[in-house]
Design a protein around this motif. Structure first.
Motif, PDB file in Angstrom:
ATOM      1  N   GLN A  25       1.065  -1.067   0.072  1.00 49.20           N
ATOM      2  CA  GLN A  25       0.230   0.040  -0.005  1.00 49.20           C
ATOM      3  C   GLN A  25       0.917   1.409  -0.008  1.00 49.20           C
ATOM      4  OE1 GLN A  25      -2.298   0.302   3.426  1.00 49.20           O
ATOM      5  NE2 GLN A  25      -3.444   2.446   3.056  1.00 49.20           N
ATOM      6  N   LEU A  26       1.686   1.195   0.875  1.00 45.28           N
ATOM      7  CA  LEU A  26       2.789   2.386   1.028  1.00 45.28           C
ATOM      8  C   LEU A  26       3.674   2.826  -0.564  1.00 45.28           C
ATOM      9  CD1 LEU A  26       4.177   1.964   4.543  1.00 45.28           C
ATOM     10  CD2 LEU A  26       2.392   3.613   3.629  1.00 45.28           C
ATOM     11  N   ALA A  27       4.081   1.554  -1.055  1.00 48.10           N
ATOM     12  CA  ALA A  27       4.549   1.797  -2.243  1.00 48.10           C
ATOM     13  C   ALA A  27       3.804   2.277  -3.549  1.00 48.10           C
ATOM     14  CB  ALA A  27       5.097   0.189  -2.839  1.00 48.10           C
ATOM     15  N   GLN A  28       2.494   1.748  -3.341  1.00 54.28           N
ATOM     16  CA  GLN A  28       1.383   2.359  -4.270  1.00 54.28           C
ATOM     17  C   GLN A  28       1.423   3.751  -4.062  1.00 54.28           C
ATOM     18  OE1 GLN A  28      -1.991  -0.113  -3.937  1.00 54.28           O
ATOM     19  NE2 GLN A  28      -1.055  -1.867  -4.982  1.00 54.28           N
ATOM     20  N   GLN A  29       1.151   4.301  -2.972  1.00 56.38           N
ATOM     21  CA  GLN A  29       1.100   5.559  -2.458  1.00 56.38           C
ATOM     22  C   GLN A  29       2.122   6.530  -2.989  1.00 56.38           C
ATOM     23  OE1 GLN A  29       0.176   5.899   1.664  1.00 56.38           O
ATOM     24  NE2 GLN A  29      -1.705   4.914   1.561  1.00 56.38           N
ATOM     25  N   GLN A  30       3.463   5.830  -2.738  1.00 57.14           N
ATOM     26  CA  GLN A  30       4.480   6.640  -3.267  1.00 57.14           C
ATOM     27  C   GLN A  30       4.392   6.836  -4.861  1.00 57.14           C
ATOM     28  OE1 GLN A  30       8.442   5.029  -1.634  1.00 57.14           O
ATOM     29  NE2 GLN A  30       7.385   4.441   0.084  1.00 57.14           N
ATOM     30  N   GLN A  31       4.275   5.837  -5.565  1.00 55.58           N
ATOM     31  CA  GLN A  31       4.319   5.990  -6.921  1.00 55.58           C
ATOM     32  C   GLN A  31       3.169   6.926  -7.411  1.00 55.58           C
ATOM     33  OE1 GLN A  31       3.211   2.106  -8.777  1.00 55.58           O
ATOM     34  NE2 GLN A  31       3.845   2.899 -10.864  1.00 55.58           N
ATOM     35  N   GLY A  32       2.053   6.980  -6.737  1.00 57.05           N
ATOM     36  CA  GLY A  32       1.012   8.028  -7.105  1.00 57.05           C
ATOM     37  C   GLY A  32       1.361   9.347  -6.910  1.00 57.05           C
ATOM     38  N   ASN A  33       2.240   9.685  -5.664  1.00 62.95           N
ATOM     39  CA  ASN A  33       2.564  10.994  -5.443  1.00 62.95           C
ATOM     40  C   ASN A  33       3.569  11.351  -6.481  1.00 62.95           C
ATOM     41  OD1 ASN A  33       0.946  11.523  -3.207  1.00 62.95           O
ATOM     42  ND2 ASN A  33       2.212  10.207  -1.814  1.00 62.95           N
ATOM     43  N   SER A  62       6.961  15.504   0.419  1.00 62.76           N
ATOM     44  CA  SER A  62       6.854  14.928   1.857  1.00 62.76           C
ATOM     45  C   SER A  62       5.988  13.773   1.942  1.00 62.76           C
ATOM     46  CB  SER A  62       6.358  16.237   2.683  1.00 62.76           C
ATOM     47  OG  SER A  62       5.047  16.438   2.383  1.00 62.76           O
ATOM     48  N   TYR A  63       5.027  13.749   1.152  1.00 66.74           N
ATOM     49  CA  TYR A  63       3.979  12.350   1.305  1.00 66.74           C
ATOM     50  C   TYR A  63       4.906  11.375   0.924  1.00 66.74           C
ATOM     51  CZ  TYR A  63      -0.147  15.315   1.562  1.00 66.74           C
ATOM     52  OH  TYR A  63      -1.212  16.363   1.954  1.00 66.74           O
ATOM     53  N   VAL A  64       5.665  11.347  -0.076  1.00 67.51           N
ATOM     54  CA  VAL A  64       6.781  10.245  -0.464  1.00 67.51           C
ATOM     55  C   VAL A  64       7.559   9.966   0.516  1.00 67.51           C
ATOM     56  CG1 VAL A  64       8.540   9.600  -2.226  1.00 67.51           C
ATOM     57  CG2 VAL A  64       6.257  10.812  -2.895  1.00 67.51           C
ATOM     58  N   LEU A  65       8.191  10.812   1.259  1.00 67.43           N
ATOM     59  CA  LEU A  65       9.128  10.707   2.199  1.00 67.43           C
ATOM     60  C   LEU A  65       8.393   9.883   3.486  1.00 67.43           C
ATOM     61  CD1 LEU A  65      11.443  13.963   2.176  1.00 67.43           C
ATOM     62  CD2 LEU A  65      11.971  11.667   1.378  1.00 67.43           C
ATOM     63  N   ILE A  66       7.238  10.424   3.665  1.00 65.67           N
ATOM     64  CA  ILE A  66       6.370   9.771   5.099  1.00 65.67           C
ATOM     65  C   ILE A  66       6.131   8.559   4.670  1.00 65.67           C
ATOM     66  CG2 ILE A  66       4.449   9.958   6.225  1.00 65.67           C
ATOM     67  CD1 ILE A  66       4.351  13.132   5.630  1.00 65.67           C
ATOM     68  N   ASP A  67       5.818   8.075   3.327  1.00 65.33           N
ATOM     69  CA  ASP A  67       5.372   6.851   3.185  1.00 65.33           C
ATOM     70  C   ASP A  67       6.507   6.023   3.009  1.00 65.33           C
ATOM     71  OD1 ASP A  67       2.686   7.272   2.584  1.00 65.33           O
ATOM     72  OD2 ASP A  67       2.779   7.927   0.758  1.00 65.33           O
ATOM     73  N   ARG A  68       7.899   6.606   2.727  1.00 62.94           N
ATOM     74  CA  ARG A  68       8.947   5.405   2.415  1.00 62.94           C
ATOM     75  C   ARG A  68       9.298   5.522   4.017  1.00 62.94           C
ATOM     76  NH1 ARG A  68      13.063   7.438  -1.990  1.00 62.94           N
ATOM     77  NH2 ARG A  68      11.290   6.568  -3.081  1.00 62.94           N
TER      78      ARG A  68
END
Length: 542
Positions: free
Chosen positions: A206-214, A276-282
């Motif tokens: 889920q987090l990887a998908q969110q990173q890709q979307g951002n 920042s969303y990408v960093l938070i998810d990572r």
């Protein structure tokens, strides 16, 4: 991949620069463009010395200075005189230009072809830190160069050369725009055609998908910014190539400078928020991968990570929006120090008047940190309950069984029941008629429960061996047999429904009756002895 797309954008920009580099020296860019500045009013605002540009064909020839109240009128007067002089000079075939300085009232007066243009004042000389005569000589040089250049730029050969440059720029703009569009299209097709196969925990997937979307969103905005820069910048440069349209370039920059500043700050803030969303998810994904998780803990971590990630993103968004607002005010020339001081006083007043909001934030923070519940849990708070759809520092929103969205302030949550934390339980009360064989019923219930726990369809949802606790109560209709089945979170209702269906079929086949609502009424025709004696005495008296 986003990195390849970023390299493509950079390559397009370099291509544009390479195409334009041979003619860079001939491109007139706006010089000494005056950007409006905002300042706080003061007692000497009208007497403050300000400076402004005198322009010819959109170029700033020189600057003049005057008190703030007199500067606009002086600039307008000198500008009108310069336009009259330049029109006469440009319409003449002769290239003679006579610029001289004469003294009047001990102040140098600049004459162009025997026509007065301006009087050099002490504030004008202070702009360059020299005396009046030195300033007058520099103004004469600027006028000489500017007027001759204006006449030279109106020659057919010059206009033809600038037309060729404009055509080259147009071709470069089209090529660059098509290259960016093609790169963006290929990137979208590649991302659309790629299917993400889950290879780890659902949390990390889920987090990887969110990173890709951002990252895709950041890439899309960068493509849009590149296209706007190519066409907007190219249009401004094209307007500046010709003396007749150069004033349009200056006017557009003067009109669009504030929207451009705010747009750049807004786009930069948006991109930083997405990154920042990408960093938070990572970071959350790295934290999740650092634990060896059981299936129960994995699901619980997934709910908790999604909740904490959402709240952290909300806080980060608010902080970055605040910083972006301050940067936008700074770019407009507003002094933010007094604003920050005033905001501190307002914050103190708001904190005193909004104690409930502070309580909500503190309680919401404790709920998240202590993992009392998370998004996706089913909770009961007082008389309401349902599936948690949203939680932040101020409120919790749950959806009940009727589909109503219930909003609960976090400060009102004193006691909460989490029905899906780590695991759930189906608590079943099975009624059996009084005249039925209880031992047979107990054995049959246990058999159905064990068979269901071994069923391939249900064994993943049932965590432990079902427990038949025995006769739990004597009711009006019959005895109650209690059964516990430990299930995956939120699966207790599905398991309970299937178990009741199977048990009903088994009861019917075995002839075990389920009690029905009934009521017995007893009638006694014999009268009590005391009533018979009273009746006998009444007859004797008669």
């Amino acid at each position: 991949m986003p990195s390849q797309s970023s390299w493509a954008i950079a390559g397009t920009i370099l291509l544009t620069g390479w195409v334009a580099s041979p003619i860079q020296a001939q491109i007139p860019l706006p010089q000494n463009l005056e950007l409006p500045t905002l300042s706080l009013p003061s007692s000497d605002a009208q007497s403050r010395i300000m400076s402004g540009c005198i322009r010819l064909d959109g170029r700033c020839l020189f600057q003049v200075a005057a008190p703030q109240s007199e500067l606009p009128a002086r600039i307008q007067d000198i500008q009108q005189r310069l336009e009259t002089i330049s029109r006469q000079y440009l319409q003449e075939d002769s290239s003679e230009l006579q610029i001289e300085s004469k003294k009047q009232n001990n102040l140098p007066v600049i004459y162009v072809n025997d026509q007065p243009l301006l009087t050099v004042t002490r504030p004008d000389a202070d702009l360059q830190g020299g005396d009046l005569d030195t300033r007058a000589e520099k103004l004469k040089e600027s006028l000489q160069e500017g007027l001759k250049r204006a006449k030279r730029e109106r020659q057919p050969q010059f206009l033809t050369r600038r037309g060729a440059i404009a055509g080259g720029f147009l071709v470069a703009m089209i090529v660059s725009s098509c290259a960016i569009h093609s790169t963006s299209k290929r990137s979208r097709q590649r991302l659309t055609g790629t299917t993400t196969t889950p290879t780890g925990h659902p949390v990390t997937t889920q987090l990887a998908q969110q990173q890709q979307g951002n990252l895709q969103e950041v890439q899309r905005r960068l493509y849009q910014m590149a296209q706007a820069s190519i066409w907007g910048g190219g249009t401004l440069i094209g307007l500046g190539l010709f003396p007749y349209t150069r004033i349009l370039q200056v006017l557009m920059l003067n009109v669009l400078q504030i929207p451009l500043r705010l747009g750049i700050v807004g786009l930069g803030t948006y991109v930083v928020i997405r990154l920042s969303y990408v960093l938070i998810d990572r970071f959350a994904g790295a934290l999740a991968n650092s634990y060896l998780l059981t299936p129960e803990a994995s699901r619980r971590l997934q709910l908790r990570v999604s909740t904490i990630s959402g709240v952290t993103k909300s806080i980060t968004t608010l902080v970055l929006l605040g910083v972006g607002s301050l940067v936008a005010l700074t770019t407009l020339g507003v002094e933010i120090a007094p604003l920050l001081a005033g905001a501190g006083l307002v914050g103190v007043a708001v904190s005193l008047a909004s104690q409930n909001l502070i309580k909500d934030a503190i309680n919401g923070f404790l709920i998240i940190v202590e993992d009392q519940y998370a998004v996706g849990d089913v909770i009961a708070v007082g008389d309401v309950g349902g599936l948690v759809e949203n939680i932040n520092l101020r409120i919790t929103q749950v959806r009940d069984a009727e589909g109503r969205l219930i909003t609960i302030p976090n400060s009102e949550i004193k006691i909460v029941a989490n029905l899906s934390s780590n695991w759930s339980r189906a608590d079943l009360n099975i009624p059996v008629a009084y005249h039925a064989d209880v031992d047979q019923a107990l054995k049959l219930i246990d058999t159905i429960a064990q068979e269901m726990s071994r069923d391939v369809t249900w064994q993943e949802q049932i965590l432990e061996k079902p427990q038949v606790l025995g006769v739990d109560n004597f009711g009006e209709r019959g005895v109650t047999i209690r059964v516990w089945i430990k299930t995956q979170p939120l699966k207790q209702w599905d398991v309970a429904r299937e178990f009741r269906r199977r048990l009903k079929i088994a009861f019917d086949e075995a002839g075990v009756p389920i009690p029905l609502p009934q009521q017995e009424i007893w009638f006694n025709r014999s009268l009590p002895a005391k009533s018979q004696m009273d009746e006998h005495e009444s007859h004797s008296q008669i």
